[in-house]
Scaffold this motif. Structure first.
Motif, PDB file in Angstrom:
ATOM      1  N   ARG A 130       7.816   9.226   4.912  1.00 52.03           N
ATOM      2  CA  ARG A 130       7.973  10.402   4.048  1.00 52.03           C
ATOM      3  C   ARG A 130       8.873  10.068   2.878  1.00 52.03           C
ATOM      4  NH1 ARG A 130       7.138  15.738   6.602  1.00 52.03           N
ATOM      5  NH2 ARG A 130       7.335  16.157   4.412  1.00 52.03           N
ATOM      6  N   TRP A 131       8.671  10.741   1.753  1.00 55.47           N
ATOM      7  CA  TRP A 131       9.503  10.548   0.565  1.00 55.47           C
ATOM      8  C   TRP A 131      10.806  11.319   0.746  1.00 55.47           C
ATOM      9  CZ3 TRP A 131       7.946   7.112  -3.024  1.00 55.47           C
ATOM     10  CH2 TRP A 131       8.724   6.995  -4.169  1.00 55.47           C
ATOM     11  N   CYS A 132      11.871  10.883   0.124  1.00 57.69           N
ATOM     12  CA  CYS A 132      13.167  11.566   0.209  1.00 57.69           C
ATOM     13  C   CYS A 132      13.084  12.975  -0.365  1.00 57.69           C
ATOM     14  CB  CYS A 132      14.246  10.768  -0.527  1.00 57.69           C
ATOM     15  SG  CYS A 132      14.716   9.255   0.317  1.00 57.69           S
ATOM     16  N   ARG A 133      13.971  13.835   0.122  1.00 59.10           N
ATOM     17  CA  ARG A 133      14.022  15.239  -0.285  1.00 59.10           C
ATOM     18  C   ARG A 133      15.381  15.567  -0.885  1.00 59.10           C
ATOM     19  NH1 ARG A 133       9.124  17.496  -0.680  1.00 59.10           N
ATOM     20  NH2 ARG A 133       7.791  16.510   0.837  1.00 59.10           N
ATOM     21  N   GLU A 162      17.468   2.562   0.571  1.00 61.61           N
ATOM     22  CA  GLU A 162      17.134   1.230   0.077  1.00 61.61           C
ATOM     23  C   GLU A 162      17.968   0.175   0.798  1.00 61.61           C
ATOM     24  OE1 GLU A 162      17.082   0.799  -4.162  1.00 61.61           O
ATOM     25  OE2 GLU A 162      15.890   2.625  -4.411  1.00 61.61           O
ATOM     26  N   HIS A 163      19.239   0.451   1.001  1.00 63.43           N
ATOM     27  CA  HIS A 163      20.103  -0.482   1.729  1.00 63.43           C
ATOM     28  C   HIS A 163      19.625  -0.642   3.169  1.00 63.43           C
ATOM     29  CE1 HIS A 163      23.572   0.401  -1.282  1.00 63.43           C
ATOM     30  NE2 HIS A 163      22.691  -0.441  -1.766  1.00 63.43           N
ATOM     31  N   PRO A 204       0.826  -1.210   0.000  1.00 65.71           N
ATOM     32  CA  PRO A 204       0.000   0.000   0.000  1.00 65.71           C
ATOM     33  C   PRO A 204       0.865   1.266   0.000  1.00 65.71           C
ATOM     34  CG  PRO A 204      -0.006  -0.996   2.169  1.00 65.71           C
ATOM     35  CD  PRO A 204       0.731  -1.945   1.254  1.00 65.71           C
ATOM     36  N   ASP A 205       2.115   1.127   0.426  1.00 64.50           N
ATOM     37  CA  ASP A 205       3.070   2.232   0.440  1.00 64.50           C
ATOM     38  C   ASP A 205       4.401   1.683  -0.069  1.00 64.50           C
ATOM     39  OD1 ASP A 205       3.585   0.544   2.584  1.00 64.50           O
ATOM     40  OD2 ASP A 205       4.279   2.150   3.883  1.00 64.50           O
ATOM     41  N   HIS A 206       5.327   2.563  -0.384  1.00 74.70           N
ATOM     42  CA  HIS A 206       6.634   2.108  -0.851  1.00 74.70           C
ATOM     43  C   HIS A 206       7.384   1.543   0.354  1.00 74.70           C
ATOM     44  CE1 HIS A 206      10.393   1.828  -2.906  1.00 74.70           C
ATOM     45  NE2 HIS A 206       9.920   2.422  -3.987  1.00 74.70           N
ATOM     46  N   ARG A 249      10.756  17.455  -3.304  1.00 74.31           N
ATOM     47  CA  ARG A 249      10.630  15.996  -3.308  1.00 74.31           C
ATOM     48  C   ARG A 249      11.604  15.409  -4.327  1.00 74.31           C
ATOM     49  NH1 ARG A 249       7.493  11.819  -5.905  1.00 74.31           N
ATOM     50  NH2 ARG A 249       6.640  10.383  -4.387  1.00 74.31           N
ATOM     51  N   ALA A 250      12.353  14.400  -3.912  1.00 73.48           N
ATOM     52  CA  ALA A 250      13.299  13.737  -4.810  1.00 73.48           C
ATOM     53  C   ALA A 250      12.535  12.843  -5.787  1.00 73.48           C
ATOM     54  CB  ALA A 250      14.287  12.899  -4.008  1.00 73.48           C
ATOM     55  N   ALA A 251      13.036  12.718  -6.983  1.00 72.26           N
ATOM     56  CA  ALA A 251      12.405  11.850  -7.985  1.00 72.26           C
ATOM     57  C   ALA A 251      12.560  10.380  -7.594  1.00 72.26           C
ATOM     58  CB  ALA A 251      13.006  12.106  -9.357  1.00 72.26           C
ATOM     59  N   GLU A 252      13.670  10.036  -6.990  1.00 68.56           N
ATOM     60  CA  GLU A 252      13.962   8.660  -6.582  1.00 68.56           C
ATOM     61  C   GLU A 252      14.326   8.649  -5.097  1.00 68.56           C
ATOM     62  OE1 GLU A 252      13.800   6.001  -8.603  1.00 68.56           O
ATOM     63  OE2 GLU A 252      13.228   7.266 -10.297  1.00 68.56           O
ATOM     64  N   LEU A 253      14.099   7.517  -4.462  1.00 67.14           N
ATOM     65  CA  LEU A 253      14.523   7.351  -3.079  1.00 67.14           C
ATOM     66  C   LEU A 253      16.030   7.139  -3.053  1.00 67.14           C
ATOM     67  CD1 LEU A 253      11.616   5.012  -2.029  1.00 67.14           C
ATOM     68  CD2 LEU A 253      11.930   7.378  -1.310  1.00 67.14           C
ATOM     69  N   HIS A 254      16.691   7.607  -1.999  1.00 65.56           N
ATOM     70  CA  HIS A 254      18.145   7.480  -1.906  1.00 65.56           C
ATOM     71  C   HIS A 254      18.563   6.018  -1.756  1.00 65.56           C
ATOM     72  CE1 HIS A 254      17.790  11.805  -0.662  1.00 65.56           C
ATOM     73  NE2 HIS A 254      18.683  11.839  -1.632  1.00 65.56           N
TER      74      HIS A 254
END
Length: 75
Positions: free
Chosen positions: A31-34, A49-50, A13-15, A40-45
């Motif tokens: 929250r989404w990355c900045r 992810e790690h 339901p969420d990333h 708002r960043a286009a991609e997550l850092h």
């Protein structure tokens, strides 16, 4: 918004990466990355992810037809 893996079809339901705080931009869980500008960043850092992999909220998909490990999320 729902997210799904294009490799294995798992849905969320969420990333799942947003379930951990970001060590790069320091946003909290959920929250989404900045960007440094605050937008708002286009991609997550990648470091986030790690962290999500280490926390067990994201897994690496292993396609049946290939031995290569990949992660791939689509919204």
């Amino acid at each position: 918004m729902r997210f799904s893996c294009s490799r294995c079809g798992q849905r969320w339901p969420d990333h799942p990466v947003t379930r951990v705080p970001c060590p790069t931009c320091h946003v909290k869980e959920g929250r989404w990355c900045r960007r440094p500008s605050g937008h708002r960043a286009a991609e997550l850092h990648i470091d986030r992810e790690h962290a999500a992999l280490a926390a067990g909220v994201l897994r690496i998909c292993r396609p049946a037809s290939s031995g290569k490990a990949q992660q791939s999320l689509n919204s």
